[in-house]
Design a protein around this motif. Structure first.
Motif, short mmCIF file in Angstrom:
data_model
loop_
_atom_site.label_atom_id
_atom_site.label_comp_id
_atom_site.label_asym_id
_atom_site.label_seq_id
_atom_site.Cartn_x
_atom_site.Cartn_y
_atom_site.Cartn_z
N GLN A 1 22.15 60.96 -2.23
CA GLN A 1 23.25 60.77 -2.65
C GLN A 1 24.21 61.95 -2.31
N THR B 1 27.84 61.33 -0.37
CA THR B 1 28.99 62.07 -0.76
C THR B 1 29.66 62.91 0.14
N HIS C 1 26.32 52.69 -2.91
CA HIS C 1 26.66 53.95 -3.82
C HIS C 1 27.91 54.55 -3.59
N VAL C 2 28.94 54.20 -4.41
CA VAL C 2 30.29 54.70 -4.22
C VAL C 2 30.43 55.89 -4.92
N PRO C 3 30.53 57.23 -4.20
CA PRO C 3 30.57 58.33 -4.84
C PRO C 3 31.99 58.51 -5.60
N TYR C 4 31.97 59.07 -6.75
CA TYR C 4 33.35 59.27 -7.45
C TYR C 4 33.26 60.65 -8.07
N PRO C 5 34.63 61.27 -8.38
CA PRO C 5 34.88 62.58 -8.93
C PRO C 5 34.20 62.75 -10.35
N GLN D 1 30.89 62.88 -10.63
CA GLN D 1 29.51 62.38 -10.70
C GLN D 1 28.48 63.18 -11.30
N TRP E 1 34.56 65.64 -5.99
CA TRP E 1 33.45 64.76 -5.78
C TRP E 1 32.06 65.16 -5.85
N ILE F 1 29.21 55.12 1.72
CA ILE F 1 29.12 54.33 0.59
C ILE F 1 27.84 53.37 0.76
#
Length: 620
Positions: A116, A120, A347-351, A353, A416, A455
């Motif tokens: 991950q 990211t 897997h969509v990284p997001y702020p 996480q 992120w 992603i």
């Protein structure tokens, strides 16, 4: 039938390696100077990292005749091909960051977490590349993880409160209970590393504001007046030297595999660099054979894959030990297979996480050393990139805006949770002159590819199976190169001067001695104020801060001429490029020019194209 353009004819030559002599060009109706000398064109990128600075310097000095310059738009298939090559070129540097941080972050055997982190950092690097090429300097510069942030990060994580706990000990989580605040004992291995990466996120988030302020306020030029090669050389040199322990740990798993990886990288990047491989392509209803610099192009990747393949063969034949306490076990490729099977396909990284970033004074001050080092490095990259992409030297507003956007990129990386910041990649800049394609669109395609591959969760997980000794071999070459890049800044300095030798020797040696002593004597600092103790420990265990600090102070206080210090040669090289006034519209922010010209107040904002410095006003 319309006559093909010069770019289209030369573009065909790139793929077929067709030899265009001067007579051929005249017969085709081309400018004889188009495409440079009578030299066989190549479509390739020199990925050999040990020669990055040499290649960059040589290409800048000689100049290039571009097939596609900054504002040109190559065909979509060429954008994808060259974009992927830029991705491969930056691959080693970007993936090294999470692999280095995995151990001090206490991630341990949590391979899903590692994958991950890799996803990211690729995702955020793609975002930052798009941001820099669209509204930053607008030059074709790739943004990625930076080693300038590694040293202060390791210093922060070496504090007693961030030491990795006993694997068998439960994690203490502080949670808000209904009847008050109190510690709650919970078995949660993820919280161990997430709490640490949140601390790094907070440090990068706040310290990057300094870079944003330097850019938007125009203070970058003022800072540069006092920072010369004797301050930058020990700073960058110590980034590489301070990481020798990390390289040693990885190589120590199996020195034979590590040595093989190094030998393969050297074989492909040096000994076989001039060997072109015959390849077949179908063009104009014919099969054509052309020569392709395959080894030169993928030297680092081939070297790493060669060591990886050997480890795989030794694993399936059970030559390598199967017990974790035996020497050579870490060279097996089946240790981390669960990372591939357990990782999601997407897997969509997001702020946020990993949770909300935490901020402490000691971490922020330590990380600022990395921010300043990254800033100085990027400014030099801007001038080189402009020359290689067929653009005029970047004006003041473009440099200011580029530094500010890099600061914004570091803020995005902190939000992120990459565990790192972003900076410009000089090896990708060198590639512009070799491919003869300096188009901004190509690098924007690279940014999109990085986002898409970030992603794709399984993609990041595959790299977790690379054995530690193979990674260690790659580190040996890479970290050595970083140290050498720092030393290369001394080319402008008078090394016959005892003044300069004293400054260089003392600052570099102090940057090694003081952090080592502080690590050997934990708890020696006791001022009675816990926060102050942490600030002192973080700063004095950050190698690059010590070296850069002493280099900066001594270089600006010990008497010496600008020529002796290397300041004159350094600045003359930049000013020489700026003598010829050129069309600077390529640095304009898209869709904003009419608005900026309408209001005079925008002339005073140093990061906008309408800005006019005193020097520019005087020349008008």
């Amino acid at each position: 039938m319309p006559r093909p353009t010069e770019a289209e004819i030369y573009h065909l030559a790139l793929f077929t390696r067709m030899h265009l002599t001067t007579e051929d060009k005249i017969e085709l109706g081309l400018n004889p100077a188009f495409g440079g000398n009578d030299e066989q064109p190549r479509l390739g990128i020199d990925i050999e990292e040990p020669n990055t600075e040499e290649t960059l310097e040589e290409t800048v000095d000689n100049g290039v005749d571009l097939v596609y310059s900054l504002n040109d738009k190559p065909p979509w298939y060429l954008c994808i091909l060259l974009g992927f090559q830029h991705y491969i070129l930056a691959f080693g540097g970007i993936i090294a960051v999470p692999l280095i941080l995995a151990e001090p972050l206490c991630i341990g055997d949590n391979n899903v977490a590692k994958s991950q982190l890799i996803s990211t950092i690729f995702f955020v690097s793609g975002l930052c590349t798009l941001l820099q090429t669209a509204v930053g300097t607008r030059l074709p510069i790739l943004q990625g993880g930076t080693f300038s942030f590694i040293t202060p990060t390791l210093a922060i994580l070496a504090l007693p409160k961030w030491k990795c706990p006993d694997p068998n000990a439960p994690v203490m989580l502080s949670m808000q209970l209904q009847n008050g605040t109190g510690p709650l004992q919970v078995e949660n291995s993820d919280e161990v590393w997430m709490s640490r990466i949140r601390e790094i996120q907070g440090a990068i988030l706040v310290s990057s504001l300094l870079q944003i302020v330097l850019g938007f306020s125009g203070l970058v030029g003022l800072v540069l007046k006092f920072i010369g090669p004797l301050a930058i050389a020990p700073t960058i040199n110590l980034i590489g030297l301070s990481l020798f322990i990390e390289a040693g740990k990885k190589c120590g798993g199996h020195w034979g595999i590590a040595a093989l990886t190094v030998c393969l990288i050297l074989l492909f990047s040096q000994y076989l660099s001039k060997v072109d491989v015959p390849m077949i392509a179908y063009k104009d209803k014919k099969w054509k054979v052309f020569q392709y610099p395959l080894f030169k192009l993928f030297s680092a990747l081939f070297g790493m894959c060669g060591g990886w393949l050997l480890c795989f063969l030794l694993t399936i034949s059970n030559v390598l030990p199967s017990k974790s306490d035996q020497y050579g076990y870490s060279a097996r490729t089946d240790i981390s297979l669960d990372a591939v099977t357990n990782s999601p396909w997407f897997h969509v990284p997001y702020p946020g996480q990993w949770g909300l970033p935490t901020v402490s004074l000691s971490s922020v001050l330590g990380m600022m050393a990395g921010v300043l080092a990254s800033t100085m490095e990027s400014i030099g990259d801007y001038y080189a990139c402009a020359r290689l992409s067929g653009a005029p030297p970047p004006p003041t507003h473009a440099i200011n805006r580029g530094i500010a956007v890099e600061g914004i990129g570091c803020v995005l990386a902190a939000l992120w949770g990459t565990g790192n910041g972003t900076t410009s990649y000089s090896q990708n800049i060198a590639a512009l002159g070799i491919t003869k394609v300096g188009s901004r669109l190509v690098l924007q395609t690279t940014g999109i590819l990085m986002i898409l591959l970030g992603i794709f969760g399984k993609f990041g997980a595959v790299f977790i199976t690379i054995p530690d000794p193979v990674i260690g071999g790659m580190f040996l070459v890479m970290f050595g190169m970083i140290a050498a890049v720092g030393i290369s800044n001394l080319q402008y300095v008078d090394l016959n001067s005892s003044r300069n030798l004293l400054i260089l020797g003392f600052s570099t040696f102090s940057g090694l001695v003081l952090p080592t002593w502080f690590h050997s004597n934990p708890g020696i600092i006791d001022t009675g104020i816990k926060e102050l103790d942490q600030v002192i420990v973080v700063l004095f265990t950050t190698h690059m801060f010590i070296g850069g600090f002493f280099g900066f102070i001594l270089d600006n206080t010990i008497p010496g001429t600008d020529k002796e210090r290397g300041i004159k040669s350094w600045q003359d090289k930049v000013q020489e490029e700026s003598k010829n006034l050129c069309d600077l519209s390529c640095y304009d922010i898209p869709f904003c020019s009419p608005l900026l010209k309408r209001f005079k107040c925008f002339q005073y904002l140093p990061f906008l194209p309408s800005y006019k410095s005193k020097k520019e006003e005087a020349s008008m």
